[in-house]
Design an enzyme around this catalytic site. Sequence first.
Site, PDB file in Angstrom:
ATOM      1  N   TYR A  11       0.826  -1.217   0.000  1.00  0.00           N
ATOM      2  CA  TYR A  11       0.000   0.000   0.000  1.00  0.00           C
ATOM      3  C   TYR A  11       0.865   1.274   0.000  1.00  0.00           C
ATOM      4  CZ  TYR A  11      -3.242   3.469   2.018  1.00  0.00           C
ATOM      5  OH  TYR A  11      -3.988   4.591   2.288  1.00  0.00           O
ATOM      6  N   ASP A  31       9.858  -7.496  -3.954  1.00  0.00           N
ATOM      7  CA  ASP A  31       8.664  -7.825  -3.157  1.00  0.00           C
ATOM      8  C   ASP A  31       8.446  -9.336  -3.235  1.00  0.00           C
ATOM      9  OD1 ASP A  31       6.032  -5.733  -2.378  1.00  0.00           O
ATOM     10  OD2 ASP A  31       5.763  -7.908  -2.244  1.00  0.00           O
ATOM     11  N   PHE A  72       9.725  -1.053   2.865  1.00  0.00           N
ATOM     12  CA  PHE A  72       8.313  -1.064   3.284  1.00  0.00           C
ATOM     13  C   PHE A  72       7.821  -2.471   3.622  1.00  0.00           C
ATOM     14  CE2 PHE A  72       8.848   2.480   0.331  1.00  0.00           C
ATOM     15  CZ  PHE A  72       8.224   3.519   0.991  1.00  0.00           C
ATOM     16  N   THR A 116       6.839   3.569  12.922  1.00  0.00           N
ATOM     17  CA  THR A 116       5.417   3.713  13.217  1.00  0.00           C
ATOM     18  C   THR A 116       5.183   4.454  14.527  1.00  0.00           C
ATOM     19  OG1 THR A 116       3.443   2.473  13.879  1.00  0.00           O
ATOM     20  CG2 THR A 116       5.530   1.378  14.207  1.00  0.00           C
ATOM     21  N   TYR A 140       4.360  -5.860  17.374  1.00  0.00           N
ATOM     22  CA  TYR A 140       4.559  -5.111  16.130  1.00  0.00           C
ATOM     23  C   TYR A 140       5.369  -3.838  16.395  1.00  0.00           C
ATOM     24  CZ  TYR A 140       3.588  -1.745  12.479  1.00  0.00           C
ATOM     25  OH  TYR A 140       3.737  -0.771  11.537  1.00  0.00           O
ATOM     26  N   HIS A 188      -8.444  -2.057   8.885  1.00  0.00           N
ATOM     27  CA  HIS A 188      -8.370  -0.611   9.112  1.00  0.00           C
ATOM     28  C   HIS A 188      -9.718   0.074   8.965  1.00  0.00           C
ATOM     29  CE1 HIS A 188      -4.040  -1.466   8.176  1.00  0.00           C
ATOM     30  NE2 HIS A 188      -3.985  -0.866   9.338  1.00  0.00           N
ATOM     31  N   LEU A 189      -9.859   1.133   9.734  1.00  0.00           N
ATOM     32  CA  LEU A 189     -11.161   1.796   9.854  1.00  0.00           C
ATOM     33  C   LEU A 189     -11.696   2.331   8.521  1.00  0.00           C
ATOM     34  CD1 LEU A 189     -13.416   2.924  11.641  1.00  0.00           C
ATOM     35  CD2 LEU A 189     -11.986   4.949  12.020  1.00  0.00           C
ATOM     36  N   ILE A 206     -17.877   0.019  15.946  1.00  0.00           N
ATOM     37  CA  ILE A 206     -17.070   1.064  16.586  1.00  0.00           C
ATOM     38  C   ILE A 206     -16.492   0.461  17.859  1.00  0.00           C
ATOM     39  CG2 ILE A 206     -17.161   3.292  17.769  1.00  0.00           C
ATOM     40  CD1 ILE A 206     -19.227   4.219  15.766  1.00  0.00           C
ATOM     41  N   PHE A 207     -15.180   0.350  17.888  1.00  0.00           N
ATOM     42  CA  PHE A 207     -14.520  -0.336  19.005  1.00  0.00           C
ATOM     43  C   PHE A 207     -14.336   0.610  20.185  1.00  0.00           C
ATOM     44  CE2 PHE A 207     -12.308  -3.029  15.524  1.00  0.00           C
ATOM     45  CZ  PHE A 207     -13.370  -3.913  15.488  1.00  0.00           C
TER      46      PHE A 207
HETATM   47  N1  UDP Z   1     -11.691   0.911  14.502  1.00  0.00           N
HETATM   48  C1  UDP Z   1     -13.039   0.683  14.722  1.00  0.00           C
HETATM   49  N2  UDP Z   1     -13.661  -0.248  13.946  1.00  0.00           N
HETATM   50  C2  UDP Z   1     -13.011  -0.973  12.988  1.00  0.00           C
HETATM   51  C3  UDP Z   1     -11.648  -0.739  12.771  1.00  0.00           C
HETATM   52  C4  UDP Z   1     -11.009   0.219  13.561  1.00  0.00           C
HETATM   53  O1  UDP Z   1     -13.664   1.320  15.585  1.00  0.00           O
HETATM   54  O2  UDP Z   1     -13.640  -1.827  12.346  1.00  0.00           O
HETATM   55  C5  UDP Z   1     -11.005   1.930  15.315  1.00  0.00           C
HETATM   56  C6  UDP Z   1      -9.814   1.397  16.099  1.00  0.00           C
HETATM   57  O3  UDP Z   1     -10.234   0.906  17.344  1.00  0.00           O
HETATM   58  C7  UDP Z   1      -8.944   2.650  16.202  1.00  0.00           C
HETATM   59  C8  UDP Z   1      -9.251   3.423  14.915  1.00  0.00           C
HETATM   60  O4  UDP Z   1     -10.484   2.884  14.426  1.00  0.00           O
HETATM   61  O5  UDP Z   1      -9.364   3.428  17.302  1.00  0.00           O
HETATM   62  C9  UDP Z   1      -8.196   3.258  13.845  1.00  0.00           C
HETATM   63  O6  UDP Z   1      -7.943   1.863  13.687  1.00  0.00           O
HETATM   64  P1  UDP Z   1      -7.109   1.277  12.485  1.00  0.00           P
HETATM   65  O7  UDP Z   1      -7.118  -0.218  12.636  1.00  0.00           O
HETATM   66  O8  UDP Z   1      -7.600   1.834  11.209  1.00  0.00           O
HETATM   67  O9  UDP Z   1      -5.650   1.858  12.713  1.00  0.00           O
HETATM   68  P2  UDP Z   1      -4.669   1.787  13.987  1.00  0.00           P
HETATM   69  O10 UDP Z   1      -4.879   3.085  14.717  1.00  0.00           O
HETATM   70  O11 UDP Z   1      -5.029   0.586  14.796  1.00  0.00           O
HETATM   71  O12 UDP Z   1      -3.322   1.710  13.374  1.00  0.00           O
END
Ligand code: UDP
Length: 328
Positions: A11, A31, A72, A116, A140, A188-189, A206-207
């Site tokens: 990516y 790669d 990367f 990171t 990680y 990812h969100l 929403i976590f």
């Molecule tokens: N998140 C969420 N629902 C999802 C995926 C992620 O609520 O299905 C939240 C996650 O808990 C974090 C934010 O979105 O607070 C960003 O998460 P992501 O995995 O995109 O990136 P990270 O910050 O973990 O690198």
Amino acid sequence: MKILVIGGAGYVGSHAVRHLVGAGHDVLVYDNFCYGHRAAVRDVPVVEGDILDQPLLERTLRDHGSEAVMHFAAFTYVGESVSDPARYYRNNIVGTLSILDAMRATGVDRIVFSSTCATYGEPGVVPITESEPQTPINPYGFTKLAIERALDDYAHAYGIRFAALRYFNASGADEAGDIGEDHDPETHLVPIALQVALGQRDHLSIFGNDYPTPDGTCIRDYIHVTDLAEAHLAALLHLEREPVLKLNLGTGVGVSVKEIVEACRRVTGHELPVVEAARRAGDPPELVADPSAAERILGWRARYLDIEATIASAWHWHSGHPDGFAKD
Ligand code: UDP
């Protein structure tokens, strides 16, 4: 410059490749296509190989006449790094040491390394500056920190010049709409929200809604992948002047999960059902960069500061390629 881009079919790597080629550099991609996509690097010469294969890395660096490396090729799933740390230690640490030793063996002395914000763990102060203590809370993040330490030692002992770029949340896609994010599995969100908009998922979870933030959801700094690509080239060029560079790459703008959902609704015009779910283990409440050092040192700052513009670029890619890259 002749640049070997390791993990260039992934990516962030594929966006860096596009930017480097556009700037006139001679790019060779290396790669193993474990997560990378051939369709992401159609117009660029490619060597298929693994970073653990040091002899092949050495041959590749010699044959290409590489003057610098961008690296990367990492495993990046935080949850998997907890359940299967061996995989992460081997690829991210042993594999990167194999790259560094191949560079030593061939006299290549410049590397830009993808680090990171996960190296900061749960920061005491936000926005986060580069002097914030690095205390990662998952394997990680630790693998990336271990390589930052190794780079310090290799710089001191062997004269390696390096930039460790600590990304915040890479997002968005090239404006052309033909390359973008395609992870399997996707965690990812933003891409998950856009998959809901496409009807590929029923809802977005929403976590956690009880974090100590204004709307109770986690705050992150979403940095556009094209901005990241530009920063990589600026950092590489800067290594001519300074041998060691450790920089945050972010926008400095914090956006909550709920704000991302609202922005995705506005950009896509879809309703986007959400379910409020439990917190995800290991998520700090707030990670936002102080990007001022990158601006001061590189003259680089993020151009995408409006989250809707970043999401719109991602939507262009996802809606045009609902199944991601063509597989072959
Ligand atoms: N998140 C969420 N629902 C999802 C995926 C992620 O609520 O299905 C939240 C996650 O808990 C974090 C934010 O979105 O607070 C960003 O998460 P992501 O995995 O995109 O990136 P990270 O910050 O973990 O690198």
